[in-house]
Structures are given as C-alpha cells and as structure tokens.
Design an enzyme around this catalytic site. Structure first.
Site, PDB file in Angstrom:
ATOM      1  N   LYS B  92       0.817  -1.221   0.000  1.00 16.54           N
ATOM      2  CA  LYS B  92       0.000   0.000   0.000  1.00 16.54           C
ATOM      3  C   LYS B  92       0.847   1.267   0.000  1.00 16.54           C
ATOM      4  O   LYS B  92       0.458   2.297  -0.547  1.00 16.54           O
ATOM      5  CB  LYS B  92      -0.938   0.006   1.204  1.00 16.54           C
ATOM      6  N   GLU B 114      -9.635   6.477   2.947  1.00 18.66           N
ATOM      7  CA  GLU B 114     -10.543   5.465   3.467  1.00 18.66           C
ATOM      8  C   GLU B 114      -9.708   4.241   3.805  1.00 18.66           C
ATOM      9  O   GLU B 114      -8.614   4.063   3.278  1.00 18.66           O
ATOM     10  CB  GLU B 114     -11.582   5.097   2.399  1.00 18.66           C
ATOM     11  N   SER B 380       1.596  -9.753  -1.306  1.00 17.81           N
ATOM     12  CA  SER B 380       1.255  -8.339  -1.125  1.00 17.81           C
ATOM     13  C   SER B 380       1.411  -7.812   0.291  1.00 17.81           C
ATOM     14  O   SER B 380       1.661  -6.630   0.490  1.00 17.81           O
ATOM     15  CB  SER B 380      -0.173  -8.085  -1.608  1.00 17.81           C
TER      16      SER B 380
END
Lengths: 257, 406
Positions: B92, B114, B380
């Site tokens: 991220k 968010e 990830s």
C-alpha cells in the site's frame, strides 16, 4: 414545453421545490406525501429514488433512503405507485437519483416509464456531461423529459454556461461545495448567486443545499428564482409516528402563507 | 493510440469500464488531478524524490524469492515478490508515498483516506507523519472494532480516525464518507484513494505508482533466470491495487498469463462472497463504471470475505476490462482455502502472509502448473495484522505443530 416551463412562465420568484424520498417514511407514503406537499403550496416536487450509496447526500437523506429501501422501495414499485400520480398531482415532478439503479432498470426503459407516468424531469448528479452528451442525453430528450444539471460556487463560468446549455427546466445551483444538509454562510451564497444571475443564463435558477427555513429560503430567493428544501423537510416528517400532518405547517411557514 | 491494457483512454476508460461518474461538487478537484497528475509525475524532481523514498524509506527493491519447498511440493517454479517486506508491511505504501508527493505539489494541506482493514490507513498515516501533513482516515465503525491494532497504529502516527456510521459501516461506507469529506473541503484537501478504484484518474494514477512491483520483477527475474518474463503472474484482487502493480509490465506481453484471484468467502454461490467478476454486473460505484455486486434493483450488496482487504463489492475498472476482454484469468479462493494456504506458506517457507495474499497462494491446490513454468506471486502483505483471525478461525491448524504434513 412542459409543466416546468409553464410554471416559470407564470412565476419567476419564490418558487419552492420540496424534496422527498420515495417510500419514506412508509412504502405507501410516496403519493400522500407528494399530495400534502402540493396542497401546502409548494411549486415543484423532487422525488428522490433511494440508493444504498448516495454520495452527494448527507446523513439525513441517506438515512431516509435506507429506510425506504428497507420498506421495499425499488424503481419497479415506484413506477407502479406513480401510475395514478397525475390523477391528483398537478405540479411538476422531478425524479432525483443516482445512475446505478437507473442503469440496472435500463436507462431507456426508465425514461419511457417516467414519461408515461407524467414525470417532468430528471436530476442524475453522478451523470457526467460527456456521457450525457454522447449517450444518455438524447434518450432523456427523446422521451420529453427535462434534464437538470447542478452547478456549484467552484464551477467555472465556461462550465456554468455549458451546463446551462445542456439543462432544461431549471439549473440547480448548489449553494456551496458540500453535501446536502450542511450549514451555509448565506452572504457568500448571495454573491455567488448574483454572479450566476449576471451570466444571463437561459434557465431559471433554483438554489439547493442549506435551505432549511423561512429565513434561508427568503435569502436564497433574493438572488434566484426559488429554492429547494430537502434535508429539513425529511427531518420534519421523520417523527416517531411517521406523521404526515407536520407537512402543511412546515411548508406554509416557509412560504409565509 | 497504441492498443494497451496498461492505461485507460483520455477519459479514463479501459474498454467500456472506468470514466468519472462524480457529482458536480467534485468536478474541480477531479479535473485538477486529471490535468496535472501525468505532468507532475513526469517531473525530474518528483521522480528523484520518489525514487529516494522508495529506496531509503520503503525499502525497495523488495526481494524476488524462489520459494524452494513450495516449488518442490507443487512441481513447478514459484517466485514470491516480497511486498510484505515494505515499510508498514504491505504494498500500500508504494501508492501513498507517490500520492503524498503529488499532494504536496498540488499545494494541499490536508489528506483524507478510506481504509478497510487499516493497511491503507496506516500507509497513509505514515506518509503524512513523514511530511508533517494533517491526516484524517475514514473507517467503517464495524472495521474499527475488528481491527483495533491498526486503529492504534494510525493514532500513534498522528492521524485522526473517523468512524463511518452510515450504511453497512464497512469499507464502501468509509469510501462514501471520505468522498463526502472531499466535497466539503474542496480547496485544501487531497484524497488518497487506496486502490485502483474511483473516478479517473485514480485507477491509472494508483496503477502507475504500484507498477514499480512488476518493473522490479522483470529485472530480478532476468538476473535469476535469464528471462524477464514469467509464464504466469498471480495476485489477489479486492479493488486490485497489488494486482495492478504486479500485472502492469506484463499486461502487453501475450505469453504471460495474468491470473487474478478473488475472495469467494464461504463459496461463490453461498450468498457470502466477494467474487465480484463472478457475481457482479456492470454498474457505477465510487465514481467509476465497473463490475459491481448489486441487487437486481441496483442497490450495492455487502460482500463477505474473511479478509477485510478483499471485502469490497466492486473491482477496479482495469481488472473489469481484463476480465471482460479475456486477457486475465479470474479465479477465486474461499475463506478456508485461504487459511490453508496461509498455514502452508508459514510451515513450508517461514513466511506468514496476509490473509489477502493467502487467497492468491490457495490457487496452487486448484490448478496444475507444469514443471518448466515460472510463476510469480505478488506476496502483497505480511500476516501480523491477521494473527487474531489465524488464532480463532485457524485454531485447529495452529495446534498441529507439524512441518511434515504440509
């Protein structure tokens, strides 16, 4: 053209448009609420089509949409309710809602049904003007419906002119960049509305967002053809008893009759 | 324009998906981004600062690791792209670092975001602390209760965490609240969306920031095998940001099979699933046209996945186009299959993956690969944030302390 242009030919000041959510507070409330709005003296009814994710709306209108959806409101049910609308409702009626439910219903089918039951126009706030011009606008026009666009204080002059050209019926001036149900500084709103007025637009202007009582309605109307009340109206009929008797007093207080 | 799967057209369309379906109140903010993102990202000073931070702060390049025992078990060659080793524990931050530099150049003083599980919220709070910028993170009230450690991380990093109390009180509602906040703060605020969703230019912008993943894979694979190209590249998809990054530089390589794995929850047909391409229809959510899980009346359906990061009713428009065009293969894994895969990786390779990532790995049990295939999985994120789920839903597996049954 239709009822909206007739209305604005007859009345250029203090036009009151009241927003209500279809199927709220009860599934069967749609027509009785519309009738009470009309009989209390409002000029236009904006009927909200409930959606699970109404981006431009604040908590009050979203909550009314959630209730309406729980009550079982769908576009199928709504058009069934509206079949008999024109027996008693004579003021212009506009459908306001988001693109996704309309797309699932079928865009052309939606416009055809709206036209059949006597709806006069549509407000689809998340339909961009490029897609409107290239795909959806001609369908709306083909069925004789007015398409009403929103402008905000952040909208450039060129863009206001373009959205005015695409709109018919009226132009919806959002009083400031915000969601529905927020408080506004009405002085700033006044200078913004004067600016819009100075453009000499083809459409009448109705002001929405932040209009909640007689004072804010009168302020908005000094620089526009009229105003739209939504959140405050939904609050007025959100009492524990789902009591529609609050409607005449609420509306008459605003228009001062 | 050259035919490519990497980028949308000038209006943000990947095939028929994408666009910018936003209310007028957002027009100026979105238009400003549309007009400036490519120019700003192309500036030499931007690229210099981005590369320095990716290297010295995020810890890139992340390793490409040949998972020997896992490869042996499945009779093929499995490489893991270790995004779990990024600062904050997931991919991220590749995006939040890029967007904070962009926001700075746009003169924005306030950042909103968010978050679902909290990973994107933590990555945003992190870069805001790094730059000394005010940070507000919207998070569903239910998710705040479920993800307490990440809420604490965000607060420790100086962010304000605002509960989304509308609708279903989860990720989609947190996204609605962030968009509403942006409408109410048009001048000073930049919205850092965490996935390849939202109105144009977000899907393209986020995909470009995440594309560093596949740029590194190509280089590392060349060093290790002599060829830049794997036979298969695999990633889990919720909104799809890690997948977009892992697929990006292979999308226009026809020999590379692109495999996206969605969360099937209790099973695709169970009514408790998040497999959007299997269950969704074309629709509009959060500003773009894509595939969307919804009722016949067009109301958005609340998805289910054991993994909060995949618990989203939509999918990025790039992925919807990969699905509809047939360029991508879309498979799914259930909650249980993901748990199995997470324990398998832990016991075979000593790596505890995030639950999201585990969905991608679960595909090894469901599809046979050839001995000479070279698979690259996007690993990830790491599994620290999921330990409470592993301890409860995975309790039986926990107690079987046995490396050999795997």
């Amino acid at each position: 053209m239709g009822r909206l242009s007739d209305l604005f030919n007859r009345k250029q000041r203090n036009v009151l448009n009241v927003y209500c959510t279809a199927g709220f507070p009860d599934l069967g409330s749609t027509i009785p609420v519309m009738q009470a709005i009309q009989e209390s003296g409002a000029d236009i009814i904006e009927l909200g089509m409930p959606y699970s994710d109404p981006l431009a709306d604040g908590p009050v209108i979203q909550a009314s949409s959630s209730v309406a959806l729980q009550n079982g409101m769908t576009l199928e049910v709504l058009f069934d309710q509206l079949r008999v609308m024109r027996a008693n409702i004579h003021v212009p009626v506009i459908l306001m809602g988001y693109m996704n439910p309309v797309m699932q219903f079928g865009f052309e089918r939606f416009c055809r049904k709206a036209s059949e039951v006597g709806v006069d126009g549509v407000i689809l706030p998340d339909l961009p003007e490029f897609e409107f011009e290239n795909e959806y606008g001609p369908i709306i026009k083909k069925h004789g419906l007015d398409a009403i666009f929103l402008v905000t204080p952040e909208t450039s002059e060129d863009r206001v002119r373009k959205l005015d050209a695409l709109s018919s019926g009226f132009l919806y001036a959002v009083s400031s960049s915000s969601i529905t149900g927020s408080d506004k500084n009405m002085d700033e709103v006044g200078s913004y509305l004067k600016r819009l007025h100075g453009y000499g637009l083809k459409n009448p202007i109705l002001v929405g967002f932040g209009i909640r009582d007689k004072t804010t309605f009168d302020q908005a109307c000094t620089n526009a053809h009229g105003a739209i009340i939504g959140t405050a109206f939904i609050q007025a009929i959100s009492g524990p008893a789902n009591d529609l008797s609050a409607i005449p007093a609420f509306i008459k207080n605003i228009i001062g009759t | 324009m050259i035919n490519t799967y990497q980028h949308p057209d000038e209006r943000g369309y990947y095939g028929v998906f994408g666009g910018a379906f936003i209310p007028e109140m957002l027009h100026r903010n979105v238009e400003e981004l549309q007009e400036r993102y490519l120019q700003i990202m192309g500036e030499a000073s931007f690229q210099k600062e981005l590369q320095e931070l990716l290297s010295d702060y995020v810890g890139r390049p992340t390793p490409l690791y040949l998972a020997v025992r896992l490869s042996r078990k499945y009779g093929t060659n499995i490489y893991l792209k270790r995004e779990d080793l990024c600062h904050t524990g997931a991919h991220k931050i590749n995006n939040t670092i890029g967007q904070i530099l962009l926001a700075e150049r746009l003169g924005k003083k306030r950042i909103i975001a968010e978050t679902g599980a909290g990973q994107h919220g933590v990555a945003t709070a992190t870069v805001c602390a790094l730059k000394g910028v005010e940070c507000v993170v919207f998070m569903g009230e239910k998710d705040i209760q479920r993800q307490a450690p990440n809420v604490a991380r965000m607060k420790m990093l100086g962010a304000k965490v605002v509960p989304a109390t509308s609708g279903s009180k989860t990720l989609k509602d947190a996204t609605n609240e962030a968009i509403r906040d942006w409408i109410n703060h048009p001048g000073d605020t930049h919205y850092i969306i965490g996935s390849v969703v939202g109105p144009h230019p977000y899907p393209d912008m986020v995909a470009r920031f995440q594309s560093v993943i596949s740029a590194e894979i190509r280089k590392q694979l060349k060093e290790k095998t002599g060829s830049e190209l794997p036979t298969h590249v695999l990633a889990c998809v919720g909104g799809g940001s890690n997948a977009a990054g892992a697929f990006f530089h292979f999308l226009d390589e026809p020999t590379v099979e692109i495999i996206a794995i969605e969360a099937a929850g209790h099973g695709v047909d169970s009514g408790m699933s998040a497999a959007t391409t299997q269950l969704g229809l074309p629709g509009i959510l959060h500003g773009s046209k894509s595939l969307l899980m919804q009722t016949p009346d067009g109301q958005v359906v609340e998805p289910h996945s054991i993994s909060a990061g995949l618990d989203y009713p939509g999918i990025g428009p790039m992925h919807a186009h990969l699905y509809a065009s047939g360029r991508g293969t879309f498979l799914s894994a259930t909650d249980e299959e993901a748990l199995d895969a997470a324990f398998e990786l832990a016991r075979l390779e000593g790596i505890i993956p995030a639950l999201e990532t585990a969905h991608a790995l679960a595909i090894l049990k469901k599809r046979k690969f050839k001995e000479q295939d070279r698979l690259v999985f996007s690993l990830s994120g790491r599994g620290d944030k999921d330990m409470s789920t592993y301890m409860t839903a995975g309790a039986e597996r926990m107690d079987k302390n046995d490396h050999h049954s795997y």
